[in-house]
Design a protein around this motif. Sequence first.
Motif, PDB file in Angstrom:
ATOM      1  N   GLN A  67      63.048  38.066  69.349  1.00 30.28           N
ATOM      2  CA  GLN A  67      62.504  38.854  68.248  1.00 30.28           C
ATOM      3  C   GLN A  67      60.986  39.012  68.380  1.00 30.28           C
ATOM      4  OE1 GLN A  67      64.198  40.531  65.971  1.00 30.28           O
ATOM      5  NE2 GLN A  67      62.316  41.323  65.111  1.00 30.28           N
ATOM      6  N   ALA A  70      60.338  41.497  71.169  1.00 35.07           N
ATOM      7  CA  ALA A  70      60.691  42.841  70.691  1.00 35.07           C
ATOM      8  C   ALA A  70      59.617  43.385  69.746  1.00 35.07           C
ATOM      9  CB  ALA A  70      62.044  42.818  69.988  1.00 35.07           C
ATOM     10  N   ASN A  71      59.037  42.530  68.903  1.00 36.68           N
ATOM     11  CA  ASN A  71      57.967  42.984  68.008  1.00 36.68           C
ATOM     12  C   ASN A  71      56.717  43.393  68.775  1.00 36.68           C
ATOM     13  OD1 ASN A  71      59.217  42.882  65.519  1.00 36.68           O
ATOM     14  ND2 ASN A  71      58.754  40.724  65.223  1.00 36.68           N
ATOM     15  N   TRP A  74      57.613  46.722  70.362  1.00 37.64           N
ATOM     16  CA  TRP A  74      57.643  47.730  69.299  1.00 37.64           C
ATOM     17  C   TRP A  74      56.229  48.126  68.889  1.00 37.64           C
ATOM     18  CZ3 TRP A  74      55.775  47.369  64.268  1.00 37.64           C
ATOM     19  CH2 TRP A  74      56.106  48.435  63.443  1.00 37.64           C
ATOM     20  N   SER A  86      59.008  54.474  68.384  1.00 41.56           N
ATOM     21  CA  SER A  86      59.066  53.035  68.093  1.00 41.56           C
ATOM     22  C   SER A  86      60.305  52.688  67.273  1.00 41.56           C
ATOM     23  CB  SER A  86      57.799  52.577  67.369  1.00 41.56           C
ATOM     24  OG  SER A  86      57.729  53.113  66.073  1.00 41.56           O
ATOM     25  N   MET A  87      60.698  53.552  66.363  1.00 35.06           N
ATOM     26  CA  MET A  87      61.905  53.308  65.573  1.00 35.06           C
ATOM     27  C   MET A  87      63.163  53.471  66.430  1.00 35.06           C
ATOM     28  SD  MET A  87      61.294  52.264  62.578  1.00 35.06           S
ATOM     29  CE  MET A  87      59.897  51.358  63.179  1.00 35.06           C
ATOM     30  N   PHE A  90      63.411  50.262  68.150  1.00 29.37           N
ATOM     31  CA  PHE A  90      63.797  49.211  67.216  1.00 29.37           C
ATOM     32  C   PHE A  90      65.295  49.254  66.923  1.00 29.37           C
ATOM     33  CE2 PHE A  90      64.096  47.005  63.178  1.00 29.37           C
ATOM     34  CZ  PHE A  90      63.247  45.930  63.385  1.00 29.37           C
ATOM     35  N   ALA A  94      68.145  46.551  68.022  1.00 29.27           N
ATOM     36  CA  ALA A  94      69.005  45.949  67.010  1.00 29.27           C
ATOM     37  C   ALA A  94      70.479  46.223  67.306  1.00 29.27           C
ATOM     38  CB  ALA A  94      68.646  46.469  65.626  1.00 29.27           C
TER      39      ALA A  94
END
Length: 118
Positions: A67, A70-71, A74, A86-87, A90, A94
């Motif tokens: 996580q 990934a952040n 992102w 970016s979304m 994300f 997920a």
Amino acid sequence: MVSTFAFALVFANSVPSLSYVLLTISGFFMFLQYPIFLNLPHEMKNMSPHKLTIMFGLFWAIAYAGQTIANFVWSYILGAFGYVPSMIFFIAFASLYCFLIPTLPETKQKDTVLKNIA
């Protein structure tokens, strides 16, 4: 869980109240699954307290490390390419959850074993 979260992001700027409802539903389904995941190691064959401790330690370490990475990715995509890419990253990240769930081991005994016991 993932799809309601994705729809919440889609409606976040235009209909925030709908987004809050969708995020609540997504969170509900996320935490609904925790008892299953946290009981799974206890039900595995030949499990000992030592193995269980290592398994849970690795589970949480890998999950939080993934996580965190990934952040960072992102954030980089958000700064370099904007909100929509970016979304997409994300939601794609997920969605890996949906593909990894079938890899969990089945702890239920086979029917033939149960018949032999009876």
